[in-house]
Design an enzyme around this catalytic site. Structure first.
Site, short mmCIF file in Angstrom:
data_model
loop_
_atom_site.label_atom_id
_atom_site.label_comp_id
_atom_site.label_asym_id
_atom_site.label_seq_id
_atom_site.Cartn_x
_atom_site.Cartn_y
_atom_site.Cartn_z
CG HIS A 215 -3.12 -1.51 1.56
ND1 HIS A 215 -3.72 -2.31 2.50
CD2 HIS A 215 -2.15 -0.81 2.22
CE1 HIS A 215 -3.16 -2.10 3.68
NE2 HIS A 215 -2.21 -1.21 3.53
CB CYS B 176 -2.23 2.54 9.25
SG CYS B 176 -3.62 1.46 8.87
CB SER C 69 4.11 5.09 -20.93
OG SER C 69 5.15 4.33 -20.35
#
Length: 448
Positions: free
Chosen positions: A10, A42, A270
């Site tokens: 997705h 799903c 980061s």
């Protein structure tokens, strides 16, 4: 600009689709272990239950589409190493065994999640299967054809949906979970007990407050052993939760203890030029105002979209999530958003709740239905942080309204006075959302 994308379900699909539109000059290379993209896991229970006849409908993008748009799709390729500082990676072709080296200017990590696989003796027996991707869906369908006794381990959303699907296919079904209630993480007892009662009426065996200790059988599973009993099984489906797939950058970017990659509001990790999105990430959780691991397709799609918009300039911040979800089990339409009271307590948040049961239409209407709704809020300032709804009629969209309320730090006072229309076909003069907020206000007035 050379963009590498690792993973294409997705978040990866959303990122690629938007990069094609926003930066047509970009060179995009995608590395995906499977032979397909954008699978809607799903829908597995719907496929198992026969609601969906064609599993190909569970995809909303294709490799061919991306190839036509100039994307280099390295399908059935596993990234075996990645150096985020040097901006290079190595990928192994799973069909040929050959490895290749690649460089990038920007990296998007959308490696998703993988089911928990605890070291239970007998896990390697035939017909002990996972439930995550398209291959799993096909295997579950194939193996369930000859199975009579099916055991589902894990009473989360996927687990309870599969239980319904197997029961409707005429299987003898047992649901095992270590918690004392189904859907324990998402809903309070008032919202899970009606579903449990329906399961029992349908002949489903609820083996709750039990932990699986072993699977037994010769070559194929025959029995599931728990700390409190044993259950016959021709097929076992493991649905006990997911962990982030982030090992490829372990130690190179900041993560939560769970391994979920920490990103800023623009989906950057980061490390500069290294982005992440979807189930491999932590997301900013609006109810607690802290990062949390909430693997949902809706979060993944939004995060993937945001990554694309921020690849060159940081312009579109992520608005956070409420973990909003919905579920239909037999006649029960259920939805929730934000925190339950127990989840709030675990997060160190002091909350109270308001609960109402009422018909949604005026009493003079010939047809009506009962709705149960709960609102969770912080008493100090009235900020709404959670909600749950259940009804035989479909009011799940109301939880989307409450999700917006949480995202915007609405209070019980503001919700109580929000302008909702009245029409006897749809609601009462005082909408149930106003009503539950008024109940919360009355509760606070009494507490003063």
């Amino acid at each position: 600009m050379k963009v590498a994308v690792i993973g294409c379900t997705h978040a990866g699909t959303a990122a690629i689709t938007n990069i094609i539109s926003l930066y047509p000059e970009a060179e995009i290379e995608v590395f995906e272990k499977n032979d397909n993209v954008s699978f809607l896991s799903c829908g597995i229970a719907l496929y198992v239950g026969g609601v969906v006849d064609d599993p190909n409908g569970l995809f909303y993008a294709s490799v061919e589409q991306f190839n036509k748009n100039g994307v280099q799709m390295h399908m059935e390729h596993e990234v075996t190493s990645c150096d985020v500082q040097e901006k290079k990676l190595e990928a192994k072709n799973l069909k040929t065994g050959e490895s290749s080296n690649h460089t990038f200017d920007k990296l998007i990590i959308t490696t998703g999640s993988w089911p928990f696989t605890p070291p239970i003796p007998g896990s390697d027996l035939n017909n002990v299967v996972l439930c995550k991707n398209f291959d799993h869906a096909k295997e579950i369908i194939r193996r369930s054809e000859s199975a009579k006794n099916v055991v589902v381990v894990g009473a989360g959303y996927i687990g309870v949906e599969l239980v319904e699907a197997f029961e409707e296919n005429g299987k003898n079904v047992t649901l095992i979970d270590s918690e004392d209630r189904i859907l324990n993480r998402y809903l309070d007892e008032k919202f899970t007990s009606p579903v449990e009662e329906t399961f029992e009426e349908k002949g489903i065996n609820l083996a709750l407050s039990q932990t699986v200790s072993a699977f037994e059988g010769k070559e194929t599973v025959e029995k599931v052993i728990t700390d409190k009993g044993e259950y016959e099984a021709d097929l076992v489906v493991m649905c006990i939760g997911f962990r982030p797939n982030s090992d490829i950058v372990k130690g190179q970017v900041n993560t939560l203890e769970s391994g979920a990659i920490i990103v800023d509001s623009f989906m950057q990790t980061s490390v500069k030029d290294i982005y992440a999105a979807g189930d491999c990430c932590a997301v900013f959780y609006n109810p607690t105002k802290e990062p949390a691991y909430i693997p949902l397709a809706t979060n993944a799609v939004r995060m993937g979209t945001i990554v694309a918009h921020n690849l060159v300039n940081a312009t579109l911040p992520y608005p956070g999530t409420q973990g909003t979800s919905g579920l239909k089990i037999y006649n029960h339409n259920i939805a929730s958003t934000g925190l339950t009271e127990s989840a709030a307590e675990a997060a160190g948040l002091s909350v109270r709740s308001a609960y109402i049961e009422d018909t949604y239409r005026p009493e003079f209407m010939p047809e009506n239905a009962l709705i149960k709704i709960k609102l969770v809020y912080v008493p100090d300032n009235g900020r709404i942080v959670g909600a749950q709804i259940i009804s035989d009629a479909d009011f799940t969209q109301a939880v989307n309204t409450l999700s917006v309320a949480i995202a915007n730090d609405m209070t019980i006072q503001q919700l109580a006075l929000t302008d909702f229309f009245f029409q006897p076909h749809y609601n009462k003069p005082v909408n149930f959302l106003n009503e539950v907020a008024l109940e919360a206000m009355a509760k606070e007035n009494k507490a003063k």
